[in-house]
Design a protein around this motif. Structure first.
Motif, short mmCIF file in Angstrom:
data_model
loop_
_atom_site.label_atom_id
_atom_site.label_comp_id
_atom_site.label_asym_id
_atom_site.label_seq_id
_atom_site.Cartn_x
_atom_site.Cartn_y
_atom_site.Cartn_z
N TRP A 183 0.87 -1.17 0.00
CA TRP A 183 0.00 0.00 0.00
C TRP A 183 0.91 1.22 0.00
O TRP A 183 1.99 1.18 0.61
CB TRP A 183 -0.87 0.07 1.27
CG TRP A 183 -2.16 -0.66 1.16
CD1 TRP A 183 -2.33 -2.00 1.33
CD2 TRP A 183 -3.44 -0.10 0.86
NE1 TRP A 183 -3.65 -2.32 1.14
CE2 TRP A 183 -4.36 -1.18 0.85
CE3 TRP A 183 -3.91 1.18 0.59
CZ2 TRP A 183 -5.72 -1.00 0.59
CZ3 TRP A 183 -5.27 1.36 0.32
CH2 TRP A 183 -6.16 0.27 0.31
N THR A 213 0.20 -8.37 -4.84
CA THR A 213 -1.24 -8.34 -4.53
C THR A 213 -2.11 -7.94 -5.71
O THR A 213 -3.33 -7.92 -5.60
CB THR A 213 -1.63 -7.47 -3.30
OG1 THR A 213 -1.41 -6.10 -3.60
CG2 THR A 213 -0.87 -7.85 -2.06
N GLY A 256 -7.48 -1.75 -4.44
CA GLY A 256 -7.47 -2.25 -3.07
C GLY A 256 -8.80 -2.01 -2.38
O GLY A 256 -9.70 -1.36 -2.92
N SER A 257 -8.91 -2.54 -1.20
CA SER A 257 -10.19 -2.50 -0.47
C SER A 257 -10.43 -1.12 0.13
O SER A 257 -9.56 -0.54 0.77
CB SER A 257 -10.16 -3.58 0.63
OG SER A 257 -10.81 -3.13 1.78
N GLN A 258 -11.63 -0.62 -0.07
CA GLN A 258 -11.99 0.67 0.51
C GLN A 258 -11.98 0.60 2.03
O GLN A 258 -11.59 1.55 2.72
CB GLN A 258 -13.38 1.10 0.02
CG GLN A 258 -13.79 2.50 0.44
CD GLN A 258 -12.89 3.60 -0.12
OE1 GLN A 258 -12.50 3.56 -1.29
NE2 GLN A 258 -12.52 4.58 0.71
N ALA A 259 -12.40 -0.54 2.58
CA ALA A 259 -12.41 -0.69 4.04
C ALA A 259 -10.99 -0.60 4.61
O ALA A 259 -10.75 0.02 5.64
CB ALA A 259 -13.07 -2.01 4.43
N THR A 260 -10.05 -1.23 3.90
CA THR A 260 -8.66 -1.16 4.34
C THR A 260 -8.16 0.28 4.28
O THR A 260 -7.51 0.77 5.21
CB THR A 260 -7.78 -2.07 3.46
OG1 THR A 260 -8.29 -3.40 3.53
CG2 THR A 260 -6.34 -2.05 3.93
N LYS A 261 -8.49 0.93 3.18
CA LYS A 261 -8.05 2.33 3.02
C LYS A 261 -8.63 3.20 4.14
O LYS A 261 -7.91 3.99 4.76
CB LYS A 261 -8.52 2.83 1.65
CG LYS A 261 -8.11 4.23 1.30
CD LYS A 261 -8.48 4.52 -0.15
CE LYS A 261 -8.05 5.90 -0.56
NZ LYS A 261 -8.22 6.11 -2.01
#
Ligand SMILES: [Fe+2]
Length: 503
Positions: A400, A430, A435-440
């Protein structure tokens, strides 16, 4: 405070001369010449049939690295058949001629010489070219027998203490070949980079289970198994280095390379994982890494190799490159450094080794979690803070892009800002962004995290005496070739004023 890099204790030594045993298996005429000095057969002359190849020997391209103000390391590896053990080379030393020129046509040769590609080094070549002018671009190439390598472009650093208007670095890491195309490197090769900083995971050691998305790629079975032996690691480097975009970036500018974990094994901690099997694996991984990198670091001795080192770009910037894996023990031991006590002391004692405006600190994995306390990081940040030095920390590993204020005592949001941390994304690992919005959202809930981005790409940073300008360059996808690139975000740090701004 500036000092000559020759006095730096970093164990820089390039060993490229044949061993005594190697000499003995050379033909008599060559051995007689080589044993008394570097002079070897005339340029381009095959030696007892050596230098004539069934197919192109420079299939892995050329590279340069670890520049100083009068020197740079040139690298290549002879591999007419890169995807077989031994690379299709005879089990003998092979003479290789090298040239450095002022111009791409090689009309003005400024340095040239002979070296040997040795079988014990998988016929890799590391040439430490000395006597170059500071702050200059050069062209270089190799010749073996009748074969000429591609031409590479490299440069020296500005003289110590010299004023430097700007210096541009790229930050990259984490290039899993089976995850996608190295398109980011194609752009980087054309991006005006003075020095590439590769922060590790140059290879991934695990099994290769598929060749998709790289349609049509041929991966022999012996390259698919997880790497354990030196031959397996060598083949893995060969596979990666056949990538044309990676070759283009190596040929376009010098690199300074460090390791993360996947050059050996996932999440290894060198200070703990000390069983004989792991040590043998580490020795194999380090050996193949050294053979394949354009590095000034001395080759490993068994499972040990010092790769932490520092250099300066004029009066502009000091770079400290760290090894965040080899000496690690417990992550949060208050008494034992995550870097190993010796490396941590070297870092802290050397914070002001050079009198420069900027201090950049590069490592594979960040010193502590984004939102967790770390005794090692606390000590190091305190040392910078006490010296009124604001570091710019560059790290990889996470896949990231995370840009944060580096706080003195994370996770206390009220603690002083010491510097800025740029965690770079991956070249491919990856897979496709965003990437995942929740992770962001999870990253961005911390007030010191200023930016989070799950696309693949690299960071391009222009360092000037008054400010540091970084641009996150994202590629749209890696699972197909020819992805477009765009500037996702720009960042600015004013010299002498800790804290990053999004601009
Ligand atoms: Fe990685």
């Amino acid at each position: 405070m500036s000092k000559d890099p020759s006095t730096d204790p970093t164990p820089y030594a390039v060993t490229n001369e044949p061993s005594r045993r190697s000499f003995l298996i050379l033909s008599g005429a060559v051995a007689a010449t080589a044993a008394v000095g570097p002079a070897t057969p005339a340029v381009g002359a095959p030696v007892g049939g050596l230098g004539q190849f069934s197919s192109y020997p420079f299939s892995l391209g050329v590279a340069s690295g670890d520049p100083l103000n009068d020197s740079v390391i040139l690298w290549t590896r002879l591999a007419p058949q890169p995807l077989v053990i031994g690379s299709g080379m005879p089990n003998q030393p092979v003479p290789v001629h090298w040239q450095v020129a002022d111009d791409e046509a090689f009309t003005t040769i400024v340095r040239e010489g002979e070296t040997f590609a040795l079988p014990e080094n998988n016929h890799s070549v590391h040439v430490d070219v000395r006597g170059l002018q500071p702050d200059r671009w050069y062209f270089y190439r190799f010749r073996c027998g009748s074969e000429l390598s591609p031409v590479g472009r490299t440069r020296t650093l500005p003289a110590l203490g010299a004023s430097v208007a700007s210096f541009t670095v790229s930050q990259m890491s984490c290039q899993n070949w089976q995850t996608g195309y190295f398109t980011a490197y194609r752009y980087m090769a054309q991006d005006g980079i003075d020095l590439g900083l590769h922060l590790g995971d140059y290879i991934y050691e695990g099994s290769i289970t598929a060749v998709a998305p790289r349609d049509g790629a041929t991966v022999p079975d012996e390259i698919r198994d997880p790497c354990q032996s030196v031959d397996q690691y060598r083949l893995r480097y060969s596979l990666y280095k056949t990538d044309p975009d990676l070759q283009a970036a190596h040929a376009a500018f010098p690199w300074a390379v460090i390791r993360d974990d996947h050059e050996v094994s996932n999440d290894y901690r060198g200070g703990v994982d000390q069983g004989p099997q792991q040590l043998a694996r580490r020795a194999a991984g380090y050996k193949a890494w050294w053979e394949n990198m354009p590095t000034r670091c001395a080759p490993p001795v068994g499972p040990d190799q010092r790769i932490y080192r520092r250099f300066a770009v004029g009066s502009l910037a000091q770079f400290d490159l760290l090894d965040s894996r080899q000496y690690r023990t417990a992550d949060n031991d208050p008494l034992v450094s995550k870097l190993g006590n010796e490396q941590e002391a070297w870092l802290i004692d050397g914070i002001n080794s050079y009198d420069t405006t900027w201090h950049l600190l590069a490592m594979g994995q960040q010193l502590g979690g984004v939102a967790t306390s770390s005794p090692t990081r606390n000590r190091i940040y305190q040392a910078y803070y006490d010296r009124n030095v604001s570091p710019v920390i560059l790290a990889g590993d996470l896949h990231w892009t995370l840009v944060s204020d580096a706080l003195l005592a994370l996770p206390d949001p009220t603690s002083p800002i010491v510097g800025t941390q740029f965690i770079g994304t991956s070249i491919t690992s990856t897979g496709d962004g965003p990437g995942s919005q929740a992770t962001k959202d999870g990253w961005l809930k911390y007030p010191w995290v200023k930016y989070a981005d799950g696309y693949r790409g690299y960071l391009r940073t222009v360092i000037t005496p008054t400010g540091l300008y970084s641009t996150q360059r994202d590629v749209q996808f890696v699972t197909q070739p020819n992805a477009p690139v765009w500037d996702a975000q720009r960042f600015y740090i004013a010299a002498g004023k800790p804290g990053v701004q999004l601009v």
